[in-house]
Design an enzyme around this catalytic site. Structure first.
Site, PDB file in Angstrom:
ATOM      1  N   ARG A  74      -1.093  19.031 -16.069  1.00  0.00           N
ATOM      2  CA  ARG A  74      -0.227  17.956 -15.589  1.00  0.00           C
ATOM      3  C   ARG A  74       0.077  17.074 -16.799  1.00  0.00           C
ATOM      4  NH1 ARG A  74       2.371  19.492 -12.081  1.00  0.00           N
ATOM      5  NH2 ARG A  74       3.083  17.361 -11.782  1.00  0.00           N
ATOM      6  N   ASN A 121       2.886  14.934  -6.114  1.00  0.00           N
ATOM      7  CA  ASN A 121       1.663  14.133  -6.176  1.00  0.00           C
ATOM      8  C   ASN A 121       0.918  14.131  -4.844  1.00  0.00           C
ATOM      9  OD1 ASN A 121       2.036  13.512  -8.836  1.00  0.00           O
ATOM     10  ND2 ASN A 121       2.716  11.407  -8.492  1.00  0.00           N
ATOM     11  N   GLU A 174       8.634  14.465  -7.855  1.00  0.00           N
ATOM     12  CA  GLU A 174       7.408  13.895  -8.435  1.00  0.00           C
ATOM     13  C   GLU A 174       6.478  13.353  -7.342  1.00  0.00           C
ATOM     14  OE1 GLU A 174       6.638  14.333 -11.415  1.00  0.00           O
ATOM     15  OE2 GLU A 174       8.508  14.642 -12.492  1.00  0.00           O
TER      16      GLU A 174
HETATM   17  N1  LIG Z   1      -0.397  10.698  -3.723  1.00  0.00           N
HETATM   18  C1  LIG Z   1      -1.444  10.561  -4.556  1.00  0.00           C
HETATM   19  N2  LIG Z   1      -2.718  10.623  -4.086  1.00  0.00           N
HETATM   20  C2  LIG Z   1      -3.776  10.487  -4.925  1.00  0.00           C
HETATM   21  N3  LIG Z   1      -3.671  10.299  -6.255  1.00  0.00           N
HETATM   22  C3  LIG Z   1      -2.438  10.226  -6.793  1.00  0.00           C
HETATM   23  C4  LIG Z   1      -1.262  10.348  -5.971  1.00  0.00           C
HETATM   24  N4  LIG Z   1      -0.177  10.228  -6.779  1.00  0.00           N
HETATM   25  C5  LIG Z   1      -0.655  10.040  -8.025  1.00  0.00           C
HETATM   26  N5  LIG Z   1      -2.001  10.035  -8.048  1.00  0.00           N
HETATM   27  C6  LIG Z   1      -2.856   9.817  -9.249  1.00  0.00           C
HETATM   28  O1  LIG Z   1      -2.049   9.249 -10.269  1.00  0.00           O
HETATM   29  C7  LIG Z   1      -2.106  10.069 -11.455  1.00  0.00           C
HETATM   30  C8  LIG Z   1      -0.809  10.002 -12.205  1.00  0.00           C
HETATM   31  O2  LIG Z   1       0.249  10.607 -11.477  1.00  0.00           O
HETATM   32  P1  LIG Z   1       1.514  11.181 -12.273  1.00  0.00           P
HETATM   33  O3  LIG Z   1       2.075  10.098 -13.128  1.00  0.00           O
HETATM   34  O4  LIG Z   1       2.428  11.816 -11.295  1.00  0.00           O
HETATM   35  O5  LIG Z   1       0.868  12.283 -13.251  1.00  0.00           O
HETATM   36  P2  LIG Z   1       0.327  13.764 -12.939  1.00  0.00           P
HETATM   37  O6  LIG Z   1       0.802  14.170 -11.565  1.00  0.00           O
HETATM   38  O7  LIG Z   1       0.933  14.598 -14.011  1.00  0.00           O
HETATM   39  O8  LIG Z   1      -1.161  13.683 -13.018  1.00  0.00           O
HETATM   40  C9  LIG Z   1      -2.513  11.445 -10.951  1.00  0.00           C
HETATM   41  O9  LIG Z   1      -3.129  12.207 -11.959  1.00  0.00           O
HETATM   42  C10 LIG Z   1      -3.456  11.098  -9.804  1.00  0.00           C
HETATM   43  O10 LIG Z   1      -4.753  10.798 -10.287  1.00  0.00           O
HETATM   44 MG   LIG Z   2       2.662  13.862 -10.789  1.00  0.00          MG
END
Ligand SMILES: Nc1ncnc2c1ncn2[C@@H]1O[C@H](COP(=O)(O)OP(=O)(O)O)[C@@H](O)[C@H]1O
Ligand SMILES: [Mg+2]
Lengths: 152, 112
Positions: free
Chosen positions: A106, A52, A48
């Protein structure tokens, strides 16, 4: 006596490396003899955070993903860092089902999965600089074995 | 191991890849959408018997196909989901919409 062991890896923000990253961390953690379930929890959480970093952190420009991993006795500590775009609202990002990329299918469940499968998840992020996700998990399987040995 | 499928009438049973992450999810999604359209599929059954790993990217794939199939008057079911994958699915609340079934026969009986 404390048992300590650390490792670091660095790799390109390519989706092919998602599998590589979780397998490397799993192999490192394997020395603690985790249960299948504990190992699955750790692999899923790594997947995960690394995903990300690749799709959200480095969405526009490619970069490097850094993983730092440390074992202290029966506790496993992992940091996943990117130097990507950062998160403007961490609280919102951590909400179940929140995603900034619904068009990419996502699910918005990445942080929820990490929180459910690890004991502790902390997020540090600076817009325009990047994000670090810090996770911790105590391997209860190891603790149980040790306690058994002590009681004998 | 990668995706294989079997079509009986307009029911498709898809045996998914060993590992389902974001890297694989895009490929799986494109392949499924192509197969659904080409064969006018009514019921889609995800068979997880080969799948040892899935992260939240898999939830996106299942949810996306569920919405698509429902729009066309179809449905979706799951079989052979191991306990680790079930824990990921449970978190998302997807089980309110899509269920696990005992077997292909059981799924088809209830969904068709
Ligand atoms: N490393 C990262 N850099 C920038 N934004 C991030 C990062 N990790 C998460 N995010 C933000 O947090 C949101 C939620 O992440 P997550 O719970 O993993 O859901 P998803 O990946 O399905 O969108 C993402 O849609 C993104 O906007
Ligand atoms: Mg994610």
């Amino acid at each position: 006596m404390k048992f300590e062991n650390e490792m670091k890896i660095e790799f390109d923000s390519k989706s092919q490396n998602e599998g590589f990253a979780r397998v490397v961390v799993a192999a490192f953690v394997a020395q603690l003899d985790p249960t299948i379930e504990e190992l699955a929890d750790i692999k899923t959480s790594i997947s995960e955070a690394v995903t990300n970093a690749i799709i959200h952190g480095y969405e526009m420009y490619p970069g490097k993903v850094y993983i730092y991993c440390k074992i202290v006795d029966d506790v496993i500590y992992v940091e996943i860092e990117d130097h990507g775009k950062g998160i403007s609202n961490i609280e919102e990002a951590r909400q179940p089902l929140f995603t900034s990329k619904p068009n990419m299918e996502r699910s918005g469940m990445g942080f929820t999965v990490m929180e459910a499968f690890m004991d502790n998840v902390e997020v540090e992020s600076v817009e325009g600089c990047g994000t670090t996700v810090m996770m911790k998990k105590t391997l209860l399987s190891l603790r149980a074995t040790k306690e058994e040995a002590c009681n004998e | 191991m990668s995706l294989t499928y079997e079509i009986k009438h307009r029911n498709m049973i898809v045996r998914l890849d060993a590992e389902i992450d974001h890297h694989k999810a895009e490929e799986i999604r494109d392949r499924l959408d192509q197969l659904i359209a080409m064969n006018s599929i009514k019921v889609l059954i995800f068979d997880f018997s080969n799948t040892v790993f899935m992260d939240s990217s898999g939830i996106g794939v299942i949810m996306g196909r569920y919405k698509k199939m429902k729009q066309m008057g179809g449905d979706v079911g799951l079989i052979n989901v191991n306990s680790n994958i079930q824990r990921v699915l449970k978190l998302s609340g997807i089980y309110r919409l899509v269920k696990n079934y005992e077997s292909v026969q059981d799924a088809i009986k209830r969904l068709v």
